[in-house]
Design a protein around this motif. Sequence first.
Motif, PDB file in Angstrom:
ATOM      1  N   THR A   1      12.086   6.533   6.093  1.00 30.43           N
ATOM      2  CA  THR A   1      11.048   7.468   5.676  1.00 30.43           C
ATOM      3  C   THR A   1       9.959   6.690   4.961  1.00 30.43           C
ATOM      4  O   THR A   1      10.252   5.913   4.054  1.00 30.43           O
ATOM      5  CB  THR A   1      11.627   8.541   4.744  1.00 30.43           C
ATOM      6  OG1 THR A   1      12.721   9.182   5.401  1.00 30.43           O
ATOM      7  CG2 THR A   1      10.571   9.573   4.392  1.00 30.43           C
ATOM      8  N   ILE A   2       8.705   6.887   5.400  1.00 36.92           N
ATOM      9  CA  ILE A   2       7.555   6.244   4.779  1.00 36.92           C
ATOM     10  C   ILE A   2       6.631   7.332   4.238  1.00 36.92           C
ATOM     11  O   ILE A   2       6.327   8.289   4.940  1.00 36.92           O
ATOM     12  CB  ILE A   2       6.783   5.360   5.778  1.00 36.92           C
ATOM     13  CG1 ILE A   2       7.614   4.156   6.169  1.00 36.92           C
ATOM     14  CG2 ILE A   2       5.464   4.908   5.190  1.00 36.92           C
ATOM     15  CD1 ILE A   2       6.896   3.174   7.064  1.00 36.92           C
TER      16      ILE A   2
ATOM     17  N   LYS B   1       3.288   4.339  -0.507  1.00 39.38           N
ATOM     18  CA  LYS B   1       3.810   4.838  -1.788  1.00 39.38           C
ATOM     19  C   LYS B   1       5.304   4.573  -1.893  1.00 39.38           C
ATOM     20  O   LYS B   1       5.761   3.955  -2.848  1.00 39.38           O
ATOM     21  CB  LYS B   1       3.517   6.329  -1.917  1.00 39.38           C
ATOM     22  CG  LYS B   1       3.865   6.911  -3.255  1.00 39.38           C
ATOM     23  CD  LYS B   1       3.443   8.360  -3.331  1.00 39.38           C
ATOM     24  CE  LYS B   1       3.822   8.982  -4.645  1.00 39.38           C
ATOM     25  NZ  LYS B   1       3.450  10.400  -4.691  1.00 39.38           N
ATOM     26  N   THR B   2       6.063   5.063  -0.917  1.00 41.75           N
ATOM     27  CA  THR B   2       7.510   4.813  -0.924  1.00 41.75           C
ATOM     28  C   THR B   2       7.990   4.545   0.486  1.00 41.75           C
ATOM     29  O   THR B   2       7.445   5.078   1.465  1.00 41.75           O
ATOM     30  CB  THR B   2       8.309   6.017  -1.468  1.00 41.75           C
ATOM     31  OG1 THR B   2       7.977   7.167  -0.705  1.00 41.75           O
ATOM     32  CG2 THR B   2       8.028   6.268  -2.915  1.00 41.75           C
TER      33      THR B   2
ATOM     34  N   ASP C   1      -1.051  -2.256   0.037  1.00 37.70           N
ATOM     35  CA  ASP C   1      -2.146  -1.613   0.740  1.00 37.70           C
ATOM     36  C   ASP C   1      -1.763  -1.480   2.214  1.00 37.70           C
ATOM     37  O   ASP C   1      -1.059  -2.333   2.751  1.00 37.70           O
ATOM     38  CB  ASP C   1      -3.409  -2.459   0.582  1.00 37.70           C
ATOM     39  CG  ASP C   1      -4.625  -1.791   1.161  1.00 37.70           C
ATOM     40  OD1 ASP C   1      -4.753  -0.561   0.996  1.00 37.70           O
ATOM     41  OD2 ASP C   1      -5.432  -2.491   1.794  1.00 37.70           O
ATOM     42  N   VAL C   2      -2.220  -0.427   2.874  1.00 38.09           N
ATOM     43  CA  VAL C   2      -1.805  -0.138   4.248  1.00 38.09           C
ATOM     44  C   VAL C   2      -2.220  -1.255   5.212  1.00 38.09           C
ATOM     45  O   VAL C   2      -1.439  -1.670   6.067  1.00 38.09           O
ATOM     46  CB  VAL C   2      -2.381   1.234   4.688  1.00 38.09           C
ATOM     47  CG1 VAL C   2      -2.284   1.410   6.174  1.00 38.09           C
ATOM     48  CG2 VAL C   2      -1.642   2.345   3.996  1.00 38.09           C
ATOM     49  N   GLU C   3      -3.438  -1.755   5.071  1.00 34.04           N
ATOM     50  CA  GLU C   3      -3.900  -2.814   5.973  1.00 34.04           C
ATOM     51  C   GLU C   3      -3.059  -4.078   5.823  1.00 34.04           C
ATOM     52  O   GLU C   3      -2.694  -4.713   6.812  1.00 34.04           O
ATOM     53  CB  GLU C   3      -5.376  -3.127   5.697  1.00 34.04           C
ATOM     54  CG  GLU C   3      -6.313  -1.981   5.987  1.00 34.04           C
ATOM     55  CD  GLU C   3      -6.289  -1.575   7.464  1.00 34.04           C
ATOM     56  OE1 GLU C   3      -6.168  -2.465   8.330  1.00 34.04           O
ATOM     57  OE2 GLU C   3      -6.377  -0.373   7.739  1.00 34.04           O
ATOM     58  N   LYS C   4      -2.737  -4.431   4.591  1.00 31.94           N
ATOM     59  CA  LYS C   4      -1.926  -5.620   4.342  1.00 31.94           C
ATOM     60  C   LYS C   4      -0.510  -5.428   4.893  1.00 31.94           C
ATOM     61  O   LYS C   4       0.071  -6.338   5.481  1.00 31.94           O
ATOM     62  CB  LYS C   4      -1.893  -5.905   2.848  1.00 31.94           C
ATOM     63  CG  LYS C   4      -1.303  -7.234   2.504  1.00 31.94           C
ATOM     64  CD  LYS C   4      -1.504  -7.550   1.045  1.00 31.94           C
ATOM     65  CE  LYS C   4      -0.970  -8.937   0.753  1.00 31.94           C
ATOM     66  NZ  LYS C   4      -1.175  -9.319  -0.640  1.00 31.94           N
ATOM     67  N   ALA C   5       0.044  -4.227   4.715  1.00 31.90           N
ATOM     68  CA  ALA C   5       1.389  -3.931   5.218  1.00 31.90           C
ATOM     69  C   ALA C   5       1.428  -4.006   6.742  1.00 31.90           C
ATOM     70  O   ALA C   5       2.386  -4.529   7.320  1.00 31.90           O
ATOM     71  CB  ALA C   5       1.841  -2.562   4.736  1.00 31.90           C
TER      72      ALA C   5
END
Length: 118
Positions: free
Chosen positions: A107-108, A75-76, A28-32
């Motif tokens: 690349t994200i 995602k990647t 998840d974006v917040e966790k990352a």
Amino acid sequence: MEAVAKLRNNPTSPRKMRLLADLIRGLDVEKALNILKFHAKHSSVPLEKLLVSAIANWKLKNEGTRVEDANLTVKTVFVDGGRTLKRMRPAPQGRGYRIRKRSNHVTIVVDSKVVAAK
């Protein structure tokens, strides 16, 4: 709808950056963001900025949708080798050792996770 952000010629070896990329892939974006913010490696700062940029790109593509409601995930993430600067270091008996200063391209891709309705 997915959004992409790219970082080119970051002066860190690809191997060191891949260690961090493996930590946040699929999260998840917040966790990352929290993982990158408090990680000890110096490569976490440009990777955190890149993730924030990918989130901003997603906001531009999906106007009217809130990030909290979209359930964004990483995602990647992939890290490729960039250019290598070749330098010479003095060595014993008049020789010279070659130093390779490596760089990388990151690349994200960020995408909203589809939640199945029950």
